[in-house]
Design a protein around this motif. Structure first.
Motif, mmCIF file in Angstrom:
data_model
loop_
_atom_site.group_PDB
_atom_site.id
_atom_site.type_symbol
_atom_site.label_atom_id
_atom_site.label_comp_id
_atom_site.label_asym_id
_atom_site.label_seq_id
_atom_site.Cartn_x
_atom_site.Cartn_y
_atom_site.Cartn_z
ATOM 1 N N ARG A 157 0.834 -1.201 0.000
ATOM 2 C CA ARG A 157 0.000 0.000 0.000
ATOM 3 C C ARG A 157 0.866 1.248 0.000
ATOM 4 O O ARG A 157 2.007 1.237 0.470
ATOM 5 N N LEU A 158 0.312 2.327 -0.523
ATOM 6 C CA LEU A 158 1.031 3.589 -0.620
ATOM 7 C C LEU A 158 1.357 4.119 0.778
ATOM 8 O O LEU A 158 0.513 4.143 1.662
ATOM 9 N N GLY A 159 2.601 4.526 0.967
ATOM 10 C CA GLY A 159 3.009 5.110 2.235
ATOM 11 C C GLY A 159 3.427 4.091 3.281
ATOM 12 O O GLY A 159 3.777 4.465 4.395
ATOM 13 N N PHE A 160 3.399 2.793 2.945
ATOM 14 C CA PHE A 160 3.783 1.770 3.915
ATOM 15 C C PHE A 160 5.271 1.873 4.228
ATOM 16 O O PHE A 160 6.103 2.011 3.342
ATOM 17 N N SER A 161 5.614 1.815 5.505
ATOM 18 C CA SER A 161 6.998 1.865 5.943
ATOM 19 C C SER A 161 7.279 0.657 6.824
ATOM 20 O O SER A 161 6.608 0.458 7.840
ATOM 21 N N PHE A 162 8.234 -0.162 6.424
ATOM 22 C CA PHE A 162 8.563 -1.389 7.148
ATOM 23 C C PHE A 162 9.864 -1.166 7.909
ATOM 24 O O PHE A 162 10.938 -1.052 7.311
ATOM 25 N N CYS A 163 9.791 -1.081 9.224
ATOM 26 C CA CYS A 163 11.002 -0.840 10.018
ATOM 27 C C CYS A 163 10.897 -1.593 11.347
ATOM 28 O O CYS A 163 10.711 -0.977 12.407
ATOM 29 N N PRO A 164 10.978 -2.931 11.308
ATOM 30 C CA PRO A 164 10.869 -3.730 12.532
ATOM 31 C C PRO A 164 12.097 -3.572 13.419
ATOM 32 O O PRO A 164 13.191 -3.244 12.949
ATOM 33 N N SER A 165 11.920 -3.829 14.701
ATOM 34 C CA SER A 165 13.030 -3.785 15.641
ATOM 35 C C SER A 165 13.868 -5.056 15.518
ATOM 36 O O SER A 165 13.451 -6.034 14.881
ATOM 37 N N ASP A 166 15.034 -5.070 16.155
ATOM 38 C CA ASP A 166 15.887 -6.265 16.145
ATOM 39 C C ASP A 166 15.138 -7.449 16.755
ATOM 40 O O ASP A 166 15.208 -8.574 16.246
ATOM 41 N N GLU A 167 14.417 -7.198 17.825
ATOM 42 C CA GLU A 167 13.668 -8.261 18.495
ATOM 43 C C GLU A 167 12.571 -8.815 17.594
ATOM 44 O O GLU A 167 12.366 -10.040 17.526
ATOM 45 N N GLU A 168 11.871 -7.948 16.879
ATOM 46 C CA GLU A 168 10.819 -8.400 15.969
ATOM 47 C C GLU A 168 11.393 -9.214 14.817
ATOM 48 O O GLU A 168 10.812 -10.221 14.408
ATOM 49 N N LEU A 169 12.525 -8.794 14.275
ATOM 50 C CA LEU A 169 13.137 -9.546 13.175
ATOM 51 C C LEU A 169 13.441 -10.989 13.591
ATOM 52 O O LEU A 169 13.265 -11.919 12.799
ATOM 53 N N LEU A 170 13.854 -11.169 14.845
ATOM 54 C CA LEU A 170 14.211 -12.501 15.317
ATOM 55 C C LEU A 170 12.996 -13.321 15.737
ATOM 56 O O LEU A 170 12.876 -14.490 15.364
ATOM 57 N N THR A 171 12.087 -12.723 16.497
ATOM 58 C CA THR A 171 11.006 -13.499 17.116
ATOM 59 C C THR A 171 9.726 -13.555 16.293
ATOM 60 O O THR A 171 8.964 -14.523 16.400
ATOM 61 N N VAL A 172 9.465 -12.539 15.489
ATOM 62 C CA VAL A 172 8.227 -12.513 14.703
ATOM 63 C C VAL A 172 8.450 -13.085 13.305
ATOM 64 O O VAL A 172 7.621 -13.840 12.792
ATOM 65 N N TYR A 173 9.581 -12.768 12.691
ATOM 66 C CA TYR A 173 9.805 -13.121 11.287
ATOM 67 C C TYR A 173 10.736 -14.330 11.129
ATOM 68 O O TYR A 173 10.338 -15.352 10.570
ATOM 69 N N LEU A 174 11.970 -14.236 11.619
ATOM 70 C CA LEU A 174 12.919 -15.333 11.404
ATOM 71 C C LEU A 174 12.479 -16.599 12.141
ATOM 72 O O LEU A 174 12.579 -17.709 11.593
ATOM 73 N N LYS A 175 12.001 -16.465 13.346
ATOM 74 C CA LYS A 175 11.564 -17.632 14.120
ATOM 75 C C LYS A 175 10.457 -18.387 13.389
ATOM 76 O O LYS A 175 10.512 -19.612 13.241
ATOM 77 N N ASN A 176 9.441 -17.677 12.914
ATOM 78 C CA ASN A 176 8.346 -18.335 12.200
ATOM 79 C C ASN A 176 8.796 -18.889 10.854
ATOM 80 O O ASN A 176 8.265 -19.890 10.375
ATOM 81 N N LYS A 177 9.755 -18.219 10.224
ATOM 82 C CA LYS A 177 10.314 -18.732 8.961
ATOM 83 C C LYS A 177 10.993 -20.081 9.191
ATOM 84 O O LYS A 177 10.783 -21.033 8.423
#
Length: 236
Positions: free
Chosen positions: A50-70
């Motif tokens: 979507r227009l104006g979307f900004s993706f800037c997760p924290s270090d903790e989110e990158l590990l626990t929300v994204y990489l862990k589930n991957k």
């Protein structure tokens, strides 16, 4: 009574003038946050296209929300589409910027995997693109802890991109940076009885140069270098 009626008439005239001029004015002193729920965190269900979307997760989110589930092969939130899965070492950071950088975004995110120099080798192969490599900065490995639990979640390593070969006398240091995140295996082994392939890491790639003209010049210079190395119409 007459004065109140005149004031009321003036208010109605002002309201009509605002409507004609299509002004969406807000009276001074109004509390715009009254009655709204407080913002408690980032919405993970936003559409990254979507227009104006900004993706800037924290270090903790990158590990626990994204990489862990991957790694656990679990569903990722919709905004995870902003993280592309590919072998980033096939590309230079200039190529990554041209192909994958979203409009308005200065940072790119990727799921990738670590490469070794050969079977039985523990040394990682960081060669990238046609003539470059990523090199870890001394002492850059940093342990990431949970903000509430204070338990170790994983590690972050900072690398710099160099133009040239690793064993070349004077490779050229660039302003391209990669932050590589690797999860602590204790976080995922306790959540799955099945074998888990732990090769995935998540990377954040960006250029620390603040002047966009210099970044553009760097990309153009690399494109010229690549065209000379692999010409479309080679000379006879």
């Amino acid at each position: 009574m007459m004065r109140r009626r005149m004031n009321g008439d003036m208010d109605r005239q002002m309201m009509m003038m605002r409507r004609k001029m299509n002004l969406n004015t807000i009276p001074l002193g109004r509390n715009l946050n009254r009655g709204r729920p407080p913002i408690v965190g980032r919405d993970l269900n936003l559409n990254p296209n979507r227009l104006g979307f900004s993706f800037c997760p924290s270090d903790e989110e990158l590990l626990t929300v994204y990489l862990k589930n991957k790694l656990l092969n679990k569903p990722l939130p919709p905004d995870a589409d902003a993280i592309k899965s590919l072998n980033i070492y096939k590309y230079s950071p200039q190529d990554l910027s041209v192909i994958f950088k979203r409009p308005g975004q200065q940072t790119m995110y990727f799921f990738t995997f670590l490469r070794l120099h050969g079977i039985g080798s523990s040394a990682q192969n960081r060669n990238a693109g046609i003539n470059g490599f990523w090199k870890a900065t001394p002492g850059s490995s940093e342990k990431i802890y949970g903000s509430k639990s204070k338990t170790p979640l994983g590690y972050k390593k900072t690398l710099v991109f160099y133009q040239g070969k690793p064993h070349q006398a004077n490779p050229t240091k660039t302003s391209w940076i990669m932050e590589e995140y690797k999860i602590d295996l204790n976080i995922i082994q306790s959540e799955s009885d099945d074998p888990i392939w732990t090769g995935w890491v998540v990377c954040k790639v960006y250029n620390k140069e603040k002047d966009p003209r210099k970044i553009e010049a760097d990309i153009e210079a690399y494109s010229l270098l690549k065209s000379k190395a692999h010409p479309i119409f080679p000379s006879c």
